[in-house]
Design a protein around this motif. Structure first.
Motif, PDB file in Angstrom:
ATOM      1  N   GLU A  81      49.423  19.304  56.002  1.00  0.00           N
ATOM      2  CA  GLU A  81      50.312  19.998  56.939  1.00  0.00           C
ATOM      3  C   GLU A  81      50.628  19.174  58.189  1.00  0.00           C
ATOM      4  N   HIS A  82      49.945  18.025  58.347  1.00  0.00           N
ATOM      5  CA  HIS A  82      50.191  17.160  59.498  1.00  0.00           C
ATOM      6  C   HIS A  82      51.072  15.968  59.155  1.00  0.00           C
ATOM      7  N   LYS A  83      51.407  15.815  57.890  1.00  0.00           N
ATOM      8  CA  LYS A  83      52.132  14.618  57.469  1.00  0.00           C
ATOM      9  C   LYS A  83      53.616  14.715  57.800  1.00  0.00           C
ATOM     10  N   ARG A  84      54.183  13.557  58.160  1.00  0.00           N
ATOM     11  CA  ARG A  84      55.593  13.441  58.518  1.00  0.00           C
ATOM     12  C   ARG A  84      56.208  12.325  57.667  1.00  0.00           C
ATOM     13  N   PRO A  85      57.050  12.666  56.719  1.00  0.00           N
ATOM     14  CA  PRO A  85      57.618  11.653  55.816  1.00  0.00           C
ATOM     15  C   PRO A  85      58.395  10.557  56.534  1.00  0.00           C
ATOM     16  N   ASP A  86      58.921  10.873  57.720  1.00  0.00           N
ATOM     17  CA  ASP A  86      59.723   9.878  58.437  1.00  0.00           C
ATOM     18  C   ASP A  86      58.884   8.971  59.325  1.00  0.00           C
ATOM     19  N   GLY A  87      57.587   9.243  59.425  1.00  0.00           N
ATOM     20  CA  GLY A  87      56.716   8.386  60.219  1.00  0.00           C
ATOM     21  C   GLY A  87      56.151   9.085  61.443  1.00  0.00           C
ATOM     22  N   TYR A  88      55.409   8.309  62.237  1.00  0.00           N
ATOM     23  CA  TYR A  88      54.645   8.882  63.336  1.00  0.00           C
ATOM     24  C   TYR A  88      54.784   8.032  64.601  1.00  0.00           C
ATOM     25  N   GLY A  89      54.813   8.720  65.704  1.00  0.00           N
ATOM     26  CA  GLY A  89      54.563   8.077  66.981  1.00  0.00           C
ATOM     27  C   GLY A  89      53.069   8.179  67.240  1.00  0.00           C
ATOM     28  N   LEU A  90      52.447   7.096  67.687  1.00  0.00           N
ATOM     29  CA  LEU A  90      50.997   7.051  67.850  1.00  0.00           C
ATOM     30  C   LEU A  90      50.617   6.817  69.311  1.00  0.00           C
ATOM     31  N   ILE A  91      49.696   7.616  69.804  1.00  0.00           N
ATOM     32  CA  ILE A  91      49.148   7.414  71.144  1.00  0.00           C
ATOM     33  C   ILE A  91      47.627   7.375  71.011  1.00  0.00           C
ATOM     34  N   PHE A  92      47.046   6.215  71.318  1.00  0.00           N
ATOM     35  CA  PHE A  92      45.601   6.028  71.219  1.00  0.00           C
ATOM     36  C   PHE A  92      44.961   6.379  72.566  1.00  0.00           C
ATOM     37  N   LEU A  93      43.915   7.198  72.524  1.00  0.00           N
ATOM     38  CA  LEU A  93      43.201   7.599  73.721  1.00  0.00           C
ATOM     39  C   LEU A  93      41.757   7.103  73.630  1.00  0.00           C
ATOM     40  N   GLU A  94      41.209   6.680  74.772  1.00  0.00           N
ATOM     41  CA  GLU A  94      39.799   6.285  74.770  1.00  0.00           C
ATOM     42  C   GLU A  94      39.182   6.515  76.144  1.00  0.00           C
ATOM     43  N   SER A  95      37.896   6.878  76.110  1.00  0.00           N
ATOM     44  CA  SER A  95      37.050   6.910  77.296  1.00  0.00           C
ATOM     45  C   SER A  95      35.870   5.992  77.006  1.00  0.00           C
ATOM     46  N   GLU A  96      34.897   5.957  77.899  1.00  0.00           N
ATOM     47  CA  GLU A  96      33.741   5.092  77.680  1.00  0.00           C
ATOM     48  C   GLU A  96      32.934   5.489  76.441  1.00  0.00           C
ATOM     49  N   GLU A  97      32.956   6.785  76.079  1.00  0.00           N
ATOM     50  CA  GLU A  97      32.119   7.258  74.974  1.00  0.00           C
ATOM     51  C   GLU A  97      32.876   8.093  73.950  1.00  0.00           C
ATOM     52  N   HIS A  98      34.179   8.069  73.992  1.00  0.00           N
ATOM     53  CA  HIS A  98      34.927   8.912  73.067  1.00  0.00           C
ATOM     54  C   HIS A  98      36.274   8.265  72.774  1.00  0.00           C
ATOM     55  N   SER A  99      36.908   8.713  71.702  1.00  0.00           N
ATOM     56  CA  SER A  99      38.234   8.205  71.369  1.00  0.00           C
ATOM     57  C   SER A  99      38.964   9.234  70.523  1.00  0.00           C
ATOM     58  N   ALA A 100      40.266   9.129  70.506  1.00  0.00           N
ATOM     59  CA  ALA A 100      41.087  10.035  69.717  1.00  0.00           C
ATOM     60  C   ALA A 100      42.428   9.361  69.460  1.00  0.00           C
ATOM     61  N   LEU A 101      43.135   9.860  68.466  1.00  0.00           N
ATOM     62  CA  LEU A 101      44.446   9.312  68.116  1.00  0.00           C
ATOM     63  C   LEU A 101      45.415  10.460  67.888  1.00  0.00           C
ATOM     64  N   TYR A 102      46.511  10.414  68.621  1.00  0.00           N
ATOM     65  CA  TYR A 102      47.537  11.445  68.527  1.00  0.00           C
ATOM     66  C   TYR A 102      48.630  10.995  67.566  1.00  0.00           C
ATOM     67  N   PHE A 103      48.926  11.837  66.583  1.00  0.00           N
ATOM     68  CA  PHE A 103      50.045  11.627  65.662  1.00  0.00           C
ATOM     69  C   PHE A 103      51.133  12.624  66.030  1.00  0.00           C
ATOM     70  N   GLY A 104      52.270  12.136  66.472  1.00  0.00           N
ATOM     71  CA  GLY A 104      53.347  13.028  66.867  1.00  0.00           C
ATOM     72  C   GLY A 104      54.693  12.538  66.380  1.00  0.00           C
ATOM     73  N   PRO A 105      55.755  13.257  66.722  1.00  0.00           N
ATOM     74  CA  PRO A 105      57.104  12.825  66.337  1.00  0.00           C
ATOM     75  C   PRO A 105      57.456  11.487  66.982  1.00  0.00           C
ATOM     76  N   ILE A 106      58.131  10.651  66.247  1.00  0.00           N
ATOM     77  CA  ILE A 106      58.543   9.356  66.783  1.00  0.00           C
ATOM     78  C   ILE A 106      59.381   9.525  68.040  1.00  0.00           C
TER      79      ILE A 106
END
Length: 260
Positions: free
Chosen positions: A46-71
């Motif tokens: 349900e999170h997949k986008r056939p046309d692709g993804y805009g990516l925003i990488f987030l990080e702190s000293e002890e954590h990280s996350a990756l946002y997949f959103g509309p281009i």
């Protein structure tokens, strides 16, 4: 400024988020990429986008996350973020609580240290004894003889002075936030163990070295060199050639960088 980190209620050594992040990478992943299908296979359907993804990488000293959103959304974010103050609406996409590894991601994501040159303190935890600290830091070193130095990450307890610099089980190649998160978890486990079991008990991770070992080391060295080698306490050795010395150098390095 110290980053506040949130931890799991059931696993208190596991960091689940931070009150602030930096965004070191903003990019895109489209079907034109030769490994697009591989790299996105872990995404929920349900999170997949056939046309692709805009990516925003987030990080702190002890954590990280990756946002997949509309281009289009990420393109707009980049256009509006010239002064570094723009925000993005997380509800338009989905956040995964890690940076992916393998399957093409290793080539996509560059190796990143927290400090620009990979040398410095990441975070510091107060020790339950009220006087000591458990310090997570990144530095340059070698995990084995005859190998060149590389960015590494580990932690050190100024109460028990375990020499993690020579313990491969507590040192990891510092290639990105996943490695730093691992070191942070090790440090938190050390603190929790000292809280639960005390210091020096068999059950505790915080166990100062047996003073007898210093005497044995001095005796062996004396026999090897044919002269009397004075006995040095574990704490003194740490302050001279061990992790405490490394941490002292890192703090001086940071002070010089700030002054410059």
């Amino acid at each position: 400024m110290t980053t506040y980190h949130y931890v799991s209620d059931t696993h208190p050594a596991r960091v689940t988020g931070a009150d602030r992040y930096r965004l070191p990478i903003v990019g895109y992943l489209t079907p034109a990429h030769p490994r697009f299908d591989e790299m996105t296979a872990f995404l929920a359907d349900e999170h997949k986008r056939p046309d692709g993804y805009g990516l925003i990488f987030l990080e702190s000293e002890e954590h990280s996350a990756l946002y997949f959103g509309p281009i289009e959304q990420v393109q707009q974010y980049q256009a509006e973020n010239a002064d570094g103050t723009a925000t993005f609406d997380q509800r338009q996409g989905h956040i995964y609580e890690f940076w992916p590894e393998g399957s093409g991601w290793a080539d996509y994501i560059p190796n990143l240290t927290w400090h620009p040159d990979g040398r410095g303190i990441l975070t510091t935890h107060p020790h339950p004894d009220g006087n000591s600290q458990v310090i997570v830091y990144e530095y340059h070193g070698s995990r084995s003889p005859n190998r060149p130095d590389q960015p590494l990450v580990t932690y050190h307890c100024t109460r028990c002075h375990a020499n993690t610099l020579h313990d491969i089980g507590h040192v990891q190649a510092n290639t990105g936030p996943n490695a730093r998160r691992w070191a942070g978890k090790q440090a938190r486990q050390h603190v929790l163990s000292a809280q639960r079991h005390g210091v020096g008990t068999q059950a505790s991770l915080c166990r100062p070295s047996d003073p007898q070992m210093s005497r044995i080391v001095a005796q062996v060295a004396s026999d090897m060199f044919g002269r009397t080698v004075p006995e040095t306490s574990w704490e003194s050795g740490c302050a001279t050639n061990g992790p405490c010395a490394e941490i002292r150098h890192l703090r001086a390095h940071a002070a010089n960088a700030t002054a410059g």
